[in-house]
Design an enzyme around this catalytic site. Structure first.
Site, mmCIF file in Angstrom:
data_model
loop_
_atom_site.group_PDB
_atom_site.id
_atom_site.type_symbol
_atom_site.label_atom_id
_atom_site.label_comp_id
_atom_site.label_asym_id
_atom_site.label_seq_id
_atom_site.Cartn_x
_atom_site.Cartn_y
_atom_site.Cartn_z
ATOM 1 N N ASP A 1 38.865 42.587 40.172
ATOM 2 C CA ASP A 1 38.628 41.552 39.171
ATOM 3 C C ASP A 1 39.881 40.740 38.890
ATOM 4 O O ASP A 1 39.814 39.702 38.217
ATOM 5 C CB ASP A 1 38.123 42.181 37.868
ATOM 6 C CG ASP A 1 36.636 42.495 37.914
ATOM 7 O OD1 ASP A 1 35.953 41.994 38.819
ATOM 8 O OD2 ASP A 1 36.161 43.252 37.039
ATOM 9 N N ASP B 1 26.859 44.812 41.249
ATOM 10 C CA ASP B 1 27.984 45.276 40.432
ATOM 11 C C ASP B 1 27.689 46.637 39.816
ATOM 12 O O ASP B 1 26.531 47.070 39.723
ATOM 13 C CB ASP B 1 28.286 44.257 39.330
ATOM 14 C CG ASP B 1 29.744 44.247 38.910
ATOM 15 O OD1 ASP B 1 30.480 45.203 39.258
ATOM 16 O OD2 ASP B 1 30.156 43.300 38.234
#
Length: 732
Positions: free
Chosen positions: A547, A477
């Protein structure tokens, strides 16, 4: 595929399938673009350059050479020579001068596809690809420019890159080196771009070209949520199935610019490359700089044909992971199930229930390291948080593996928290401008990956974790952009190189990771989809698309993403409702159908969902496994439009041999007092007969594509249907 050069005409022809890309060497040894489109049998294409009309060539009309320079369709336009359109290359020599003048010297044609040092790049064997390398030279500046053009078997694609070498005795500064310039005759095009923000990435925008420059870019240190390093130029009126389209995509994960410029003669110059804003690269004698590769796709079958070419190219010639052609494990990620509030027993309870239902992997997301109970600490301290995992990582992994599940783990290795042992010991390791306040984002800073000592230290921690237990998957990430871009290590005359050196450092780290752990499934993530680009696909076969896991929002995100990227690369999960981002409630079946147009997994607390929803999971997994090979290796055809007003979206995946297909229909809004819709399918063999899983009937491919399947008005918003079609040996 074929590359030829006609010495008499001074004409290059690059062909693949029925595509032709042509260039010519003009008076003065300038390399000019001639044509990009459907293959032509004509030997002489040079009259397309219009050199027999004003302003003529310099040998005929040297008094107006500046006008000639401002109209010639240069393959790599230089700054300062009278071409006032956007240039592709600019230098600053030792005397402080910025003019450059690269002219053709020689060329060579080589089999195969060479790579680029330190950069992700397409690949191909001698049987799959050919490459043209054109050497140009600026005698005054003592610089060489190598332009590379690669073609692939049956791909309507040109892959371009550029390398500048300093062959002189004095330092030179490179101010700009774009990867590709393409000149199109006329300006009757629409420009399609993929734009948005966090949680609504890659929404499609289509605007008509106008005089001047239309540009998207990123100065965030990443390719960004806001703009993707892709754009298309489509003939006005071109749609999914018809019309000429050109697509440009940059194989790069940092700052970029992509632009279309309509000039005073209504020709269009399209360009893509590293963003020249705040970029400078010092080139001492003997050194070279390579621009990242750009992919140029031509289609006469509309946007759908363009997309399928991109998909095939990336699946066959960019993604290296062994998983590019393999089924992906169905995973469950604990992020939206627990966020930071978990311990070993909570994870094991999720794993136990997941194993019963056929899920194959548990992924432990953020919160397992340092003393991280929320997002304000511990990035950089990549060791186990024993308060949550008192038995250590290996103990947890062994217990999960004993249940028959694989194990995955989350990292954010490019970041450091102010509240961390790493930052307290090495505050100079963060990207920073000395004396200036550092800007926080998500209460974290960015590590200076231009520094080898930083990379070595962080990679050592990652290796220690990955070798301590049986870990099959890593989610990498990156949750913030770059600010105060400076390095404590670089000298003053190299500080503006940091933007690019940072990206090179990320690539080096990922290359080491996939080389040392070749069986690892690496999924890239960047605050969701801020680095959904071809550069990342070179290292990770899948990227977390956003997301935002809401199924209706994902229709738009995945539709836009599919313009350039294959669904096998899109991380997509079934999440809980009301959705954590938008608060919407959608049927569990619909959430599954939408997530299947991706890598497919779950992100919810499986121990708390309703028995009805839980009961659907084994069937969803079975369907995904039954059909994933079609989605992973077949052709995608977009049928609906989630950005439109029709009230539905639809798509179909068709096997390459057209022997089977999977059709998905999502009704976004229900309607009162209406009749059923007829949805015309695409991509089937019109002469074949297909059995429909919905009703058991047999239809001709012609019927399904011309008359269509009848879809009733479903009861309720956000409903969906998924239909499998398989070809019959003979009509039933």
């Amino acid at each position: 595929m074929h590359i030829t050069y006609d010495e008499t005409l001074k004409l290059f022809r690059l062909t693949a399938g029925d595509m032709l890309y042509a260039m010519g060497i003009t008076d003065g040894a300038y390399l000019a673009h001639i044509y990009f489109g459907k293959n032509l049998p004509d030997a002489d294409l040079t009259e397309l350059l219009r050199l027999d009309e004003p302003p003529f060539t310099p040998s005929v009309n040297n008094r107006d050479k500046a006008c000639y320079m401002d109209t010639l369709p240069f393959e790599c336009p230089c700054f300062g020579l009278g071409d006032y359109r956007e240039h592709a290359v600019e230098i600053l020599d030792g005397a402080g001068m910025s003019t450059c003048d690269f002219r053709y010297v020689s060329h060579r044609i080589i089999p195969g596809k060479p790579g680029l040092p330190g950069l992700p790049a397409t690949f191909g064997t001698e049987q799959q690809a050919m490459t043209l390398c054109i050497l140009c030279r600026d005698e005054h500046a003592d610089l060489e420019l190598e332009l590379r053009y690669s073609v692939f078997e049956q791909m309507h694609t040109i892959v371009r890159s550029a390398i500048v070498r300093n062959t002189g005795r004095a330092d030179c500064r490179l101010k700009r080196l774009l990867s590709a310039t393409l000149t199109l005759d006329g300006d009757g095009y629409d420009m399609l771009t993929l734009n948005g923000s966090w949680a609504r990435e890659r929404h499609v925008e289509r605007c008509r070209l106008h005089m001047g420059k239309q540009r998207i870019d990123s100065m965030r240190g990443e390719s960004s949520h806001q703009h993707n390093p892709f754009f298309a130029l489509a003939e006005q009126g071109a749609d999914e199935d018809r019309g000429v389209c050109y697509g440009l995509n940059l194989i790069y994960s940092g700052n970029f610019m992509a632009q279309a410029e309509v000039d005073q003669h209504h020709t269009t110059r399209a360009q893509i490359g590293i963003n020249p804003t705040d970029f400078t690269w010092l080139l001492p004698p003997g050194e070279a700089f390579a621009a990242p590769e750009a992919v140029l796709v031509w289609s006469e079958e509309g946007l759908g044909g363009m997309s399928r070419t991109f998909h095939d190219l990336y699946r066959q010639h960019l993604i290296r992971s062994k998983y590019r052609a393999l089924p992906r494990p169905v995973l469950i990620n604990n992020w939206e199930a627990t966020y930071f509030d978990f311990n070993e027993e909570k994870l094991l309870s999720i794993a136990r229930e997941a194993a019963k239902l056929g899920i194959e992997m548990l992924v432990m997301d953020d919160g397992w390291f340092g003393h991280r109970d929320k997002d304000n600490s511990s990035l950089g301290d990549w060791y186990v948080y024993e308060k949550k995992l008192p038995g250590g990582l290996k103990s947890l992994v062994d217990k999960v593996r004993a249940m028959g599940l694989k194990f995955g783990i989350w990292f954010e290795p490019e970041m450091v928290s102010p509240d961390s042992d790493l930052y307290r010991a090495h505050p100079d390791w963060a990207i920073q401008v000395p004396g200036r306040e550092l800007t926080l984002c998500r209460e974290q800073y960015v590590l200076d990956y231009s520094r080898q000592d930083v990379r070595e230290y962080v990679y050592g921690m990652l290796r220690d974790i990955l070798t301590s237990a049986d870990i099959s998957y890593v989610k990498w990430d990156m949750n913030r952009q770059l600010t105060e871009v400076g390095s404590r290590m670089l000298p003053a005359d190299r500080q503006r190189e940091l933007w690019h050196r940072y990206v090179l450092g990320v690539y080096e780290m990922m290359e080491r990771l996939v080389t040392e752990f070749p069986d690892l499934l690496l999924e890239n993530c960047s605050g969701g989809g801020a680095r959904f680009d071809p550069g990342m696909l070179y290292y990770s076969p899948q990227i977390w698309a956003s997301d935002d896991t809401d199924a209706m929002e994902r229709l738009k995100i995945q539709y836009g993403t599919s313009l350039c990227y294959p669904v096998s690369a899109m991380g997509a999960h079934v999440s809980d409702c009301p959705n954590h981002t938008v608060g919407r409630t959608t049927p569990f079946q619909t959430r599954g159908h939408v997530a299947m147009a991706g890598t497919f997994g779950y992100e919810l607390d499986i121990t708390k969902i309703s028995p009805e929803d839980r009961g659907q999971i084994p069937g969803q997994i079975a369907d995904y496994k039954r059909y994933s090979h079609i989605m992973r290796n077949g052709d995608q055809y977009r049928i609906g439009d989630p950005f439109g007003t029709a009230g539905y979206d639809a798509w179909i995946f068709v096997a390459k041999d057209k022997g089977e297909a999977l059709f998905t229909y999502v009704q976004t809004l229900s309607r009162p007092n209406v009749r059923s819709r007829r949805i015309r399918l695409k991509g089937l063999n019109p002469e074949s007969w297909y059995r429909c899983s919905e009703n058991g009937k047999t239809y001709s491919g012609a019927y399904l594509m011309q008359a269509g399947l009848r879809m009733p008005n479903l009861w309720g918003d956000f409903q969906s249907r998924q239909i499998y079609l398989n070809k019959m040996e003979e009509r039933a």
